[in-house]
Design a protein around this motif. Structure first.
Motif, PDB file in Angstrom:
ATOM      1  N   MET A   1       0.826  -1.202   0.000  1.00  0.00           N
ATOM      2  CA  MET A   1       0.000   0.000   0.000  1.00  0.00           C
ATOM      3  C   MET A   1       0.862   1.255   0.000  1.00  0.00           C
ATOM      4  SD  MET A   1      -3.134   1.083   2.517  1.00  0.00           S
ATOM      5  CE  MET A   1      -4.049  -0.390   2.073  1.00  0.00           C
ATOM      6  N   LEU A   2       1.978   1.204   0.729  1.00  0.00           N
ATOM      7  CA  LEU A   2       2.875   2.357   0.765  1.00  0.00           C
ATOM      8  C   LEU A   2       3.402   2.677  -0.624  1.00  0.00           C
ATOM      9  CD1 LEU A   2       4.174   4.414   2.628  1.00  0.00           C
ATOM     10  CD2 LEU A   2       6.035   2.788   3.034  1.00  0.00           C
ATOM     11  N   GLU A   3       3.716   1.650  -1.399  1.00  0.00           N
ATOM     12  CA  GLU A   3       4.183   1.882  -2.760  1.00  0.00           C
ATOM     13  C   GLU A   3       3.086   2.507  -3.617  1.00  0.00           C
ATOM     14  OE1 GLU A   3       7.266   1.731  -3.742  1.00  0.00           O
ATOM     15  OE2 GLU A   3       7.666   1.218  -1.642  1.00  0.00           O
ATOM     16  N   ARG A   4       1.853   2.093  -3.401  1.00  0.00           N
ATOM     17  CA  ARG A   4       0.739   2.701  -4.131  1.00  0.00           C
ATOM     18  C   ARG A   4       0.612   4.175  -3.781  1.00  0.00           C
ATOM     19  NH1 ARG A   4      -4.138  -0.660  -2.252  1.00  0.00           N
ATOM     20  NH2 ARG A   4      -5.253   1.081  -3.234  1.00  0.00           N
ATOM     21  N   VAL A   5       0.795   4.502  -2.502  1.00  0.00           N
ATOM     22  CA  VAL A   5       0.721   5.902  -2.080  1.00  0.00           C
ATOM     23  C   VAL A   5       1.831   6.704  -2.740  1.00  0.00           C
ATOM     24  CG1 VAL A   5       0.879   7.480  -0.127  1.00  0.00           C
ATOM     25  CG2 VAL A   5      -0.379   5.334   0.119  1.00  0.00           C
ATOM     26  N   ARG A   6       3.040   6.160  -2.734  1.00  0.00           N
ATOM     27  CA  ARG A   6       4.173   6.873  -3.354  1.00  0.00           C
ATOM     28  C   ARG A   6       3.974   7.064  -4.846  1.00  0.00           C
ATOM     29  NH1 ARG A   6       8.500   3.526   0.288  1.00  0.00           N
ATOM     30  NH2 ARG A   6       8.760   5.107   1.935  1.00  0.00           N
ATOM     31  N   ALA A   7       3.138   6.201  -5.426  1.00  0.00           N
ATOM     32  CA  ALA A   7       2.843   6.328  -6.854  1.00  0.00           C
ATOM     33  C   ALA A   7       1.699   7.313  -7.107  1.00  0.00           C
ATOM     34  CB  ALA A   7       2.490   4.961  -7.430  1.00  0.00           C
ATOM     35  N   GLN A  43      -5.895  18.437   9.124  1.00  0.00           N
ATOM     36  CA  GLN A  43      -5.815  18.587   7.672  1.00  0.00           C
ATOM     37  C   GLN A  43      -4.412  18.998   7.230  1.00  0.00           C
ATOM     38  OE1 GLN A  43      -8.313  17.432   5.903  1.00  0.00           O
ATOM     39  NE2 GLN A  43      -9.297  17.043   7.887  1.00  0.00           N
ATOM     40  N   GLU A  44      -3.766  19.877   8.003  1.00  0.00           N
ATOM     41  CA  GLU A  44      -2.379  20.258   7.704  1.00  0.00           C
ATOM     42  C   GLU A  44      -1.460  19.039   7.779  1.00  0.00           C
ATOM     43  OE1 GLU A  44      -0.819  23.099   6.950  1.00  0.00           O
ATOM     44  OE2 GLU A  44      -2.481  24.532   7.048  1.00  0.00           O
ATOM     45  N   THR A  45      -1.705  18.192   8.761  1.00  0.00           N
ATOM     46  CA  THR A  45      -0.899  16.985   8.941  1.00  0.00           C
ATOM     47  C   THR A  45      -1.048  16.061   7.737  1.00  0.00           C
ATOM     48  OG1 THR A  45      -1.056  17.092  11.347  1.00  0.00           O
ATOM     49  CG2 THR A  45      -0.569  14.935  10.388  1.00  0.00           C
ATOM     50  N   LEU A  46      -2.272  15.847   7.297  1.00  0.00           N
ATOM     51  CA  LEU A  46      -2.503  14.963   6.158  1.00  0.00           C
ATOM     52  C   LEU A  46      -1.879  15.528   4.881  1.00  0.00           C
ATOM     53  CD1 LEU A  46      -6.203  13.922   6.850  1.00  0.00           C
ATOM     54  CD2 LEU A  46      -4.124  12.574   7.222  1.00  0.00           C
ATOM     55  N   LEU A  47      -1.986  16.824   4.697  1.00  0.00           N
ATOM     56  CA  LEU A  47      -1.388  17.451   3.517  1.00  0.00           C
ATOM     57  C   LEU A  47       0.130  17.295   3.539  1.00  0.00           C
ATOM     58  CD1 LEU A  47      -1.726  19.130   0.952  1.00  0.00           C
ATOM     59  CD2 LEU A  47      -1.657  21.197   2.376  1.00  0.00           C
ATOM     60  N   ARG A  51       2.424  15.060   0.919  1.00  0.00           N
ATOM     61  CA  ARG A  51       3.533  15.661   0.176  1.00  0.00           C
ATOM     62  C   ARG A  51       4.880  15.033   0.534  1.00  0.00           C
ATOM     63  NH1 ARG A  51       1.790  22.064   0.852  1.00  0.00           N
ATOM     64  NH2 ARG A  51       0.279  22.135  -0.892  1.00  0.00           N
ATOM     65  N   GLY A  52       4.990  14.549   1.780  1.00  0.00           N
ATOM     66  CA  GLY A  52       6.294  14.060   2.233  1.00  0.00           C
ATOM     67  C   GLY A  52       6.432  12.554   2.271  1.00  0.00           C
ATOM     68  N   ILE A  53       5.428  11.815   1.774  1.00  0.00           N
ATOM     69  CA  ILE A  53       5.464  10.361   1.903  1.00  0.00           C
ATOM     70  C   ILE A  53       6.661   9.755   1.178  1.00  0.00           C
ATOM     71  CG2 ILE A  53       4.043   9.866  -0.131  1.00  0.00           C
ATOM     72  CD1 ILE A  53       3.775   8.118   3.293  1.00  0.00           C
ATOM     73  N   GLY A  54       7.133  10.422   0.144  1.00  0.00           N
ATOM     74  CA  GLY A  54       8.304   9.914  -0.575  1.00  0.00           C
ATOM     75  C   GLY A  54       9.561   9.941   0.264  1.00  0.00           C
ATOM     76  N   ARG A  55       9.576  10.789   1.306  1.00  0.00           N
ATOM     77  CA  ARG A  55      10.762  10.882   2.174  1.00  0.00           C
ATOM     78  C   ARG A  55      10.638   9.996   3.414  1.00  0.00           C
ATOM     79  NH1 ARG A  55       9.536  16.099   0.819  1.00  0.00           N
ATOM     80  NH2 ARG A  55       8.696  16.573   2.894  1.00  0.00           N
ATOM     81  N   TYR A  56       9.496   9.342   3.567  1.00  0.00           N
ATOM     82  CA  TYR A  56       9.309   8.447   4.706  1.00  0.00           C
ATOM     83  C   TYR A  56      10.120   7.175   4.471  1.00  0.00           C
ATOM     84  CZ  TYR A  56       7.069   5.062   7.811  1.00  0.00           C
ATOM     85  OH  TYR A  56       6.838   4.073   8.741  1.00  0.00           O
ATOM     86  N   GLU A  57      11.090   6.946   5.342  1.00  0.00           N
ATOM     87  CA  GLU A  57      12.032   5.836   5.142  1.00  0.00           C
ATOM     88  C   GLU A  57      11.686   4.596   5.960  1.00  0.00           C
ATOM     89  OE1 GLU A  57      15.750   7.594   6.186  1.00  0.00           O
ATOM     90  OE2 GLU A  57      15.870   8.817   4.360  1.00  0.00           O
ATOM     91  N   GLY A  58      10.680   4.689   6.814  1.00  0.00           N
ATOM     92  CA  GLY A  58      10.273   3.529   7.586  1.00  0.00           C
ATOM     93  C   GLY A  58      11.130   3.250   8.800  1.00  0.00           C
ATOM     94  N   ARG A  59      12.009   4.177   9.188  1.00  0.00           N
ATOM     95  CA  ARG A  59      12.838   3.945  10.384  1.00  0.00           C
ATOM     96  C   ARG A  59      11.990   3.977  11.643  1.00  0.00           C
ATOM     97  NH1 ARG A  59      17.650   8.167   9.948  1.00  0.00           N
ATOM     98  NH2 ARG A  59      15.889   9.466   9.273  1.00  0.00           N
TER      99      ARG A  59
END
Length: 341
Positions: A1-7, A43-47, A51-59
């Motif tokens: 699902m994370l890959e779908r979000v990044r896409a 709403q600010e958090t979700l936005l 926008r930043g999900i591509g930088r989420y590294e899963g650490r």
């Protein structure tokens, strides 16, 4: 699902973040003290997360990562509001009797229980010092507003949610030493300003005993039966009206204020509609219009119970709060029964 979000899959993002929305909104509310500001920060958090999900590294876990964003969005909002001058705290529209004390203005709103639905009891980690019901209570949220923003965030993350010091340090981009120092100061302040109440002695939430006490209060208050209201209070009960600074403690002081308020309103009795806020019995308040056949919203009242009595009445006079509780801004007078009770 994370890959779908990044896409760029928005539906996958909604599914990924959906389980955390209620607890993130509550976290923002505990920091900000405002249900409307909490919704804005969610709403600010979700936005920011989208926008930043591509930088989420899963650490860190996704939940921790979202709390990092929500916490910092809320702290940024507090900094921005701190740079703007606050309006003068409101005063009653009549010359009120001398209060027991004048406190500091606390810019606080009640939190609808409907927004607590779906929050699991397990959101607090093993290191949390407070039970979930304590951190939702109005007294706790009010006390937290006395803390500087950074200390407030540390206390909530550590003692309300149970994050470890290392996790809090990562969320706030600081050191564990700084977190522990802020936590020590925050705990000292909370111990000084948080009322000590035996919540376990209060009726269980939504129980028949709680409902009966709330109904007896509403009947007496709606009929301006001041003796009836006072008979339901503890000897050290408080009546407050945040952000107004006037605070009344004890049956005699509260009775004097209520009597003066009743004289000011004349024949216009307050009509109370039951709701719930901060895990406590509450009421939407309505006052009849002098010239039209309607009642206008006049804020929310929240009761704190101890044993089979009421230890605090918190009166919010902002009519704009009612829609958050699913209540209308006006009601026809015919809806209210005898004396508007």
């Amino acid at each position: 699902m994370l890959e779908r979000v990044r896409a760029g899959d928005a539906q996958a993002f909604a599914e990924l973040t959906g389980p955390y929305l209620s607890e993130l909104r509550l976290h923002c509310y505990r920091i900000l003290g405002s249900v409307q500001d909490a919704e804005d920060m969610l709403q600010e958090t979700l936005l920011a997360a989208w926008r930043g999900i591509g930088r989420y590294e899963g650490r860190a876990s996704l939940r921790t990562w979202l709390y990092r964003i929500a916490t910092n969005c809320s702290l940024n909002a507090l900094r921005a509001s701190g740079r703007r001058p606050r309006p003068e705290p409101p005063e009653p529209p009549f010359e009120a009797v001398t209060p027991t004390r004048r406190g500091e203005p606390v810019w606080l709103q009640p939190y609808p229980d409907a927004l607590l639905d779906g929050i699991p009891d397990t959101i607090a980690g093993p290191d949390a010092r407070y039970e979930a019901k304590e951190t939702i209570a109005l007294a706790f949220v009010a006390a937290a507003q006395h803390l500087p923003p950074r200390q407030r965030a540390v206390l909530l993350l550590r003692d309300a949610l149970g994050f470890r010091s290392a996790e809090v340090a990562d969320i706030l981009d600081t050191s564990e030493t700084s977190v522990n120092s802020a936590l020590q100061r925050a705990r000292a302040t909370m111990a000084a300003v948080l009322p000590v109440r035996d919540r376990d002695s209060a009726p269980l939430p939504r129980s028949a005993k709680e409902r009966d006490l709330a109904q007896r209060f509403a009947a007496a208050y709606g009929d301006d039966d001041i003796d009836g209201v006072i008979a339901l209070l503890t000897d050290d009960a408080w009546f407050t009206m945040p952000p107004a600074t006037l605070e009344y403690q004890g049956p005699a002081a509260i009775a004097s204020f209520l009597a003066q308020s009743s004289r000011y309103r004349g024949s216009r009795h307050t009509w109370l509609i039951p709701t719930r806020a901060n895990g406590q019995p509450a009421f939407g308040c309505y006052v009849p219009d002098e010239h039209a056949g309607i009642c206008h919203a006049h804020g929310v009242m929240v009761l704190t119970m101890q044993g089979m009595r009421i230890s605090a009445i918190t009166r919010f006079v902002d009519g704009g709060l009612l829609p958050h509780f699913g209540l209308p801004r006006t009601l026809p007078v015919r809806w209210s029964s005898r004396s508007g009770s």
